[in-house]
Design an enzyme around this catalytic site. Structure first.
Site, mmCIF file in Angstrom:
data_model
loop_
_atom_site.group_PDB
_atom_site.id
_atom_site.type_symbol
_atom_site.label_atom_id
_atom_site.label_comp_id
_atom_site.label_asym_id
_atom_site.label_seq_id
_atom_site.Cartn_x
_atom_site.Cartn_y
_atom_site.Cartn_z
ATOM 1 N N ASP A 20 6.906 -55.951 41.935
ATOM 2 C CA ASP A 20 6.151 -55.658 43.168
ATOM 3 C C ASP A 20 6.270 -56.799 44.180
ATOM 4 O O ASP A 20 5.262 -57.355 44.636
ATOM 5 C CB ASP A 20 4.670 -55.409 42.857
ATOM 6 C CG ASP A 20 4.462 -54.380 41.770
ATOM 7 O OD1 ASP A 20 5.070 -53.310 41.859
ATOM 8 O OD2 ASP A 20 3.683 -54.648 40.828
ATOM 9 N N ASP A 81 0.306 -58.407 48.872
ATOM 10 C CA ASP A 81 0.969 -58.252 50.168
ATOM 11 C C ASP A 81 0.510 -59.379 51.073
ATOM 12 O O ASP A 81 -0.691 -59.666 51.162
ATOM 13 C CB ASP A 81 0.635 -56.909 50.803
ATOM 14 C CG ASP A 81 1.397 -56.707 52.109
ATOM 15 O OD1 ASP A 81 2.643 -56.738 52.075
ATOM 16 O OD2 ASP A 81 0.755 -56.531 53.158
ATOM 17 N N GLY A 99 -3.973 -47.764 34.098
ATOM 18 C CA GLY A 99 -4.092 -46.343 33.843
ATOM 19 C C GLY A 99 -5.412 -45.726 34.246
ATOM 20 O O GLY A 99 -5.652 -44.542 33.996
ATOM 21 N N ASN A 134 -7.528 -44.709 44.068
ATOM 22 C CA ASN A 134 -7.385 -45.900 43.234
ATOM 23 C C ASN A 134 -7.120 -47.103 44.135
ATOM 24 O O ASN A 134 -6.171 -47.090 44.924
ATOM 25 C CB ASN A 134 -6.226 -45.715 42.251
ATOM 26 C CG ASN A 134 -6.213 -46.765 41.157
ATOM 27 O OD1 ASN A 134 -7.168 -47.505 40.976
ATOM 28 N ND2 ASN A 134 -5.125 -46.817 40.406
ATOM 29 N N ILE A 136 -5.586 -49.955 44.497
ATOM 30 C CA ILE A 136 -4.537 -50.924 44.173
ATOM 31 C C ILE A 136 -3.405 -50.786 45.199
ATOM 32 O O ILE A 136 -3.427 -49.931 46.067
ATOM 33 C CB ILE A 136 -3.986 -50.762 42.737
ATOM 34 C CG1 ILE A 136 -3.190 -49.458 42.583
ATOM 35 C CG2 ILE A 136 -5.102 -50.805 41.715
ATOM 36 C CD1 ILE A 136 -2.434 -49.401 41.263
ATOM 37 N N ASP A 137 -2.414 -51.668 45.069
ATOM 38 C CA ASP A 137 -1.195 -51.634 45.882
ATOM 39 C C ASP A 137 -1.478 -51.717 47.382
ATOM 40 O O ASP A 137 -1.066 -50.856 48.162
ATOM 41 C CB ASP A 137 -0.377 -50.387 45.572
ATOM 42 C CG ASP A 137 0.182 -50.381 44.164
ATOM 43 O OD1 ASP A 137 -0.030 -51.369 43.443
ATOM 44 O OD2 ASP A 137 0.831 -49.396 43.783
ATOM 45 N N SER A 154 -2.684 -45.246 44.445
ATOM 46 C CA SER A 154 -1.779 -45.041 43.324
ATOM 47 C C SER A 154 -2.199 -43.800 42.550
ATOM 48 O O SER A 154 -3.360 -43.656 42.186
ATOM 49 C CB SER A 154 -1.816 -46.259 42.401
ATOM 50 O OG SER A 154 -1.110 -46.022 41.209
ATOM 51 N N GLU A 191 2.846 -44.285 44.545
ATOM 52 C CA GLU A 191 2.100 -45.531 44.673
ATOM 53 C C GLU A 191 2.900 -46.520 45.519
ATOM 54 O O GLU A 191 3.912 -46.175 46.118
ATOM 55 C CB GLU A 191 1.801 -46.121 43.287
ATOM 56 C CG GLU A 191 3.010 -46.310 42.410
ATOM 57 C CD GLU A 191 2.643 -46.555 40.951
ATOM 58 O OE1 GLU A 191 1.454 -46.488 40.599
ATOM 59 O OE2 GLU A 191 3.566 -46.807 40.156
ATOM 60 N N ASP A 263 8.844 -53.562 49.596
ATOM 61 C CA ASP A 263 8.244 -54.134 50.790
ATOM 62 C C ASP A 263 9.341 -54.216 51.849
ATOM 63 O O ASP A 263 10.531 -54.250 51.513
ATOM 64 C CB ASP A 263 7.688 -55.533 50.483
ATOM 65 C CG ASP A 263 6.997 -56.174 51.676
ATOM 66 O OD1 ASP A 263 6.213 -55.467 52.347
ATOM 67 O OD2 ASP A 263 7.231 -57.362 51.942
#
Length: 440
Positions: A20, A81, A99, A134, A136-137, A154, A191, A263
């Site tokens: 990532d 990020d 999960g 969710n 995240i990300d 995600s 995601e 990215d």
């Protein structure tokens, strides 16, 4: 179908282990943040040779456990990020229980990356099992009017967007839905969103299907665009990203599979991770981007894999589909006339220099020979990604987008029977063994 996969146009060396990755530049120095304990951190003075630095954080922040009790203490900060805005660097990251939707997005700030004067800005947004999305990300995006936005999400209910307060850099106002993938009521993989703007369009990049399975990962980088930041986003075929749409930018090459966690840097470079197809080890890559007719393309990646196809049988002009549009494994493949249905649409993408996977748009499962059978007459069905070569196909171009489709495991041809069911048989150069690939 010819298959000229790209040659690396930015040769990287040094410590390339990163999941990532996110790429930035301060003065003459390049930096990469990535998933890892305390947020992984690398630097380079030439974009080519990379060196690991100490993690951004020395230890997990004490408040993380108030929101996510069971996060991984050895790999605690995911998918960071880093962006510059209003005189500061803002570093968003996620902490999650794998999960689940027990997740949070946190924020650090600094006046300078080099000075490493990081300040904890606390919680940005959190989610629990009782919520649809969710947390995240995260990806920070500054729109052409100078407004900051956070795109994140995600699986589950997909990719979300919210406007940020310019002072706190935390959400204010509505949460918008930009993209999701569902098979019936079952969420499917999407995601790692990334937003950018170019020539009047907002572009949403995302990683689809499955990450984190080593060389069994079938991650792909998909893209759609919109005239408004809040959507709707459509791919090149005109399919909404809220309906499993997404033009495929890249999926695999000769040595690596599972492209994702991407990215963008100034719409010029694409950075992502991938897995070695033999060892399963991961690393990051930096690719140069071209833009053609309003869509991104990896430079020197000469394979047209950014659309779905109808597989039209030359004998009866019917197209391959999953029987009764079923979404479960082992459903058989049949030819019918329902050419507009998603179950008649197939994503074809390379897994090396000669072979392809063929994925159904409706079920998101893969075309395979049942039970890896090598005998004549074995049924063709759909199944989840097993990385077995019975799910890999050679496409032999005959003429005018007409192909023979040969199974890698058996060496036999995809063949339509008189009752329209598909099986494999020895190649006899029959029209029932020839398929026109009609791009959508």
């Amino acid at each position: 179908m010819t298959n000229k996969l790209f040659d690396l146009n930015i040769e990287l060396k040094g410590d390339l282990k990163a999941h990532d990755p996110a790429l930035v530049k301060e003065n003459d120095q390049w930096y990469l943040v990535h998933t890892g304990k305390g947020i992984g951190f690398k630097s380079s003075n030439n974009l080519s040779e990379w060196h690991s630095q100490d993690s951004i954080l020395n230890e997990a922040l004490s408040w993380w456990g108030d929101y996510v009790e069971n996060f991984d203490r050895e790999n605690d900060a995911w998918a960071p990020d880093l962006e510059y805005f209003n005189g500061k660097w803002w570093l968003y990251y996620s902490v999650s229980e794998f999960g689940t939707k027990n997740s949070l997005i946190g924020l650090l700030s600094a006046e300078s990356i080099e000075a490493a004067d990081w300040q904890d800005e606390g919680l940005v947004i959190t989610s629990t099992q009782g919520q649809d999305f969710n947390s995240i990300d995260p990806n920070l995006f500054i729109d052409p009017e100078g407004k900051p936005w956070l795109v994140f999400g995600s699986w589950f209910d997909g990719i979300k967007l919210t406007e940020l307060n310019k002072e706190t850099m935390k959400p204010e106002g509505e949460i918008y839905s930009l993209a999701h993938r569902m098979v019936g009521k079952r969420p499917a993989g999407i995601e790692a969103p990334t937003l950018t703007y170019k020539d009047g369009y907002y572009y949403l990049f995302a990683s689809i299907d499955h990450c984190c399975r080593g060389n069994k990962s079938d991650y792909k980088i998909a893209c759609g665009r919109a005239e408004s930041i809040t959507g709707p986003y459509y791919d090149q075929d005109g399919t909404s990203l809220m309906d499993k749409g997404g033009s495929i930018l890249a999926a695999a090459d000769r040595e690596f599979t599972g492209y994702g966690g991407q990215d963008l840097f100034e719409n010029k470079y694409l950075v992502h991770h991938a897995y070695h197809r033999h060892s399963g080890e991961y690393r990051f890559f930096i690719k140069e981007l071209d833009w053609e007719d309003g869509w991104p393309k990896i430079k020197n990646y000469d394979l047209k894999i950014n659309s779905y196809y109808k597989l039209k049988n030359l004998e009866n002009q019917k197209t391959a589909a999953v029987e009764a549009a079923k979404t479960e494994a082992r459903a058989r493949i049949i030819c019918n006339n329902n050419q507009k249905a998603h179950t008649n649409h197939w994503l074809i993408y390379p897994i090396d220099a000669e072979y392809y996977r063929i994925q159904n748009r409706n079920s998101l499962l893969y075309l395979e020979v049942g039970d890896a059978d090598k005998s004549d007459g074995a049924d063709i069905q759909q199944w989840s990604n097993t990385r077995h070569i019975c799910q890999e196909w050679e496409l032999i171009n005959l003429r005018d987008n007409i192909y023979k489709i040969i199974n890698r495991n058996s060496g036999k041809a995809l063949t339509k029977l008189e009752d329209d069911y598909l099986v494999q048989k020895e190649d006899q150069d029959l029209d029932s063994q020839k398929w026109k690939l009609d791009s959508l």
